[in-house]
Design a protein around this motif. Structure first.
Motif, PDB file in Angstrom:
ATOM      1  N   ILE A   1      -4.987  12.910  11.626  1.00 31.82           N
ATOM      2  CA  ILE A   1      -5.117  14.013  10.671  1.00 31.82           C
ATOM      3  C   ILE A   1      -6.074  15.060  11.214  1.00 31.82           C
ATOM      4  O   ILE A   1      -7.191  14.740  11.645  1.00 31.82           O
ATOM      5  N   ALA A   2      -5.634  16.315  11.194  1.00 36.10           N
ATOM      6  CA  ALA A   2      -6.489  17.441  11.555  1.00 36.10           C
ATOM      7  C   ALA A   2      -7.135  17.987  10.291  1.00 36.10           C
ATOM      8  O   ALA A   2      -6.461  18.223   9.287  1.00 36.10           O
ATOM      9  N   LEU A   3      -8.442  18.177  10.346  1.00 33.54           N
ATOM     10  CA  LEU A   3      -9.188  18.790   9.252  1.00 33.54           C
ATOM     11  C   LEU A   3      -9.489  20.225   9.649  1.00 33.54           C
ATOM     12  O   LEU A   3     -10.137  20.475  10.672  1.00 33.54           O
ATOM     13  N   PHE A   4      -9.007  21.169   8.847  1.00 31.15           N
ATOM     14  CA  PHE A   4      -9.160  22.590   9.200  1.00 31.15           C
ATOM     15  C   PHE A   4      -9.697  23.364   8.000  1.00 31.15           C
ATOM     16  O   PHE A   4      -8.977  23.683   7.064  1.00 31.15           O
ATOM     17  N   GLY A   5     -10.992  23.632   8.037  1.00 32.05           N
ATOM     18  CA  GLY A   5     -11.618  24.462   7.017  1.00 32.05           C
ATOM     19  C   GLY A   5     -11.903  25.840   7.572  1.00 32.05           C
ATOM     20  O   GLY A   5     -12.162  26.008   8.768  1.00 32.05           O
TER      21      GLY A   5
END
Length: 199
Positions: free
Chosen positions: A4-8
């Protein structure tokens, strides 16, 4: 285990550059979790709820549609460690990769409990025009425990700051631009034509 990529992002406003990055991430990871957040190192022109709404419109506008990208406002925090801890609770069996732009690499060592953060996630750096990656900055992150990958993608030369300052509409998707006009979010926008209604 899913990757999973976390992109904020500050998303003030979200641009075609953010959209290109999200499209690329969706091809590299099983799932992409996205959120708008308040960056304590920046002053934000637009309330968080509007930035989150624009980010949702941006995701919906990706062509072809990517069904493994979703907005997760519950992950929004001014402290990345809090976000990661929430993501771990939500996806306890996933491999998490925290995604940042190259402009944040030099700033990252000053983040809240950065060593704890870097122990819990892999770090993916997205190159950006005008922000060359410096070996000493990357070395400092590795000394802090970072496991770093550099994306084989360079984001477009488009920035939220340039849009806020000059109103270059080509930086936006049509629905995000329409939302800005509808909500009157930026001072100069009243002079710009409305191109499309929000669906």
């Amino acid at each position: 285990m899913p990757n999973i990529a976390l992109f904020g992002t500050s998303a003030d406003p979200p641009t075609a550059g953010h959209q290109a990055i999200l499209g690329w991430l969706s091809q590299q990871f099983d799932y992409v979790a996205v959120w708008a957040s308040n960056n304590p190192f920046k002053s934000h022109q637009t309330p968080l709820e509007h930035r989150s709404a624009m980010l949702q419109l941006l995701i919906q506008d990706i062509e072809p549609p990517r069904h493994n990208i979703s907005l997760h406002p519950e992950l929004s925090s001014s402290r990345a460690l809090i976000t990661v801890e929430q993501a771990q609770q939500q996806w306890p069996d996933a491999h998490l990769t925290f995604t940042i732009g190259a402009d944040l690499v030099a700033q990252l060592p000053t983040w809240y409990r950065v060593e704890d953060l870097l122990q819990q996630v892999k770090l993916l750096v997205i190159p950006r025009p005008g922000y060359p990656l410096k070996d000493n900055d990357l070395a400092e992150l590795r000394q802090l425990g970072a496991k770093i990958a550099i994306a084989n993608l360079t984001g477009p030369a488009i920035s939220s700051t340039a849009y806020r300052e000059a109103g270059h509409a080509e930086a936006l998707s049509p629905t995000v631009e329409a939302y800005i006009h509808q909500e009157q979010l930026y001072a100069w926008q009243e002079t710009a034509p409305k191109r499309v209604q929000i669906r």
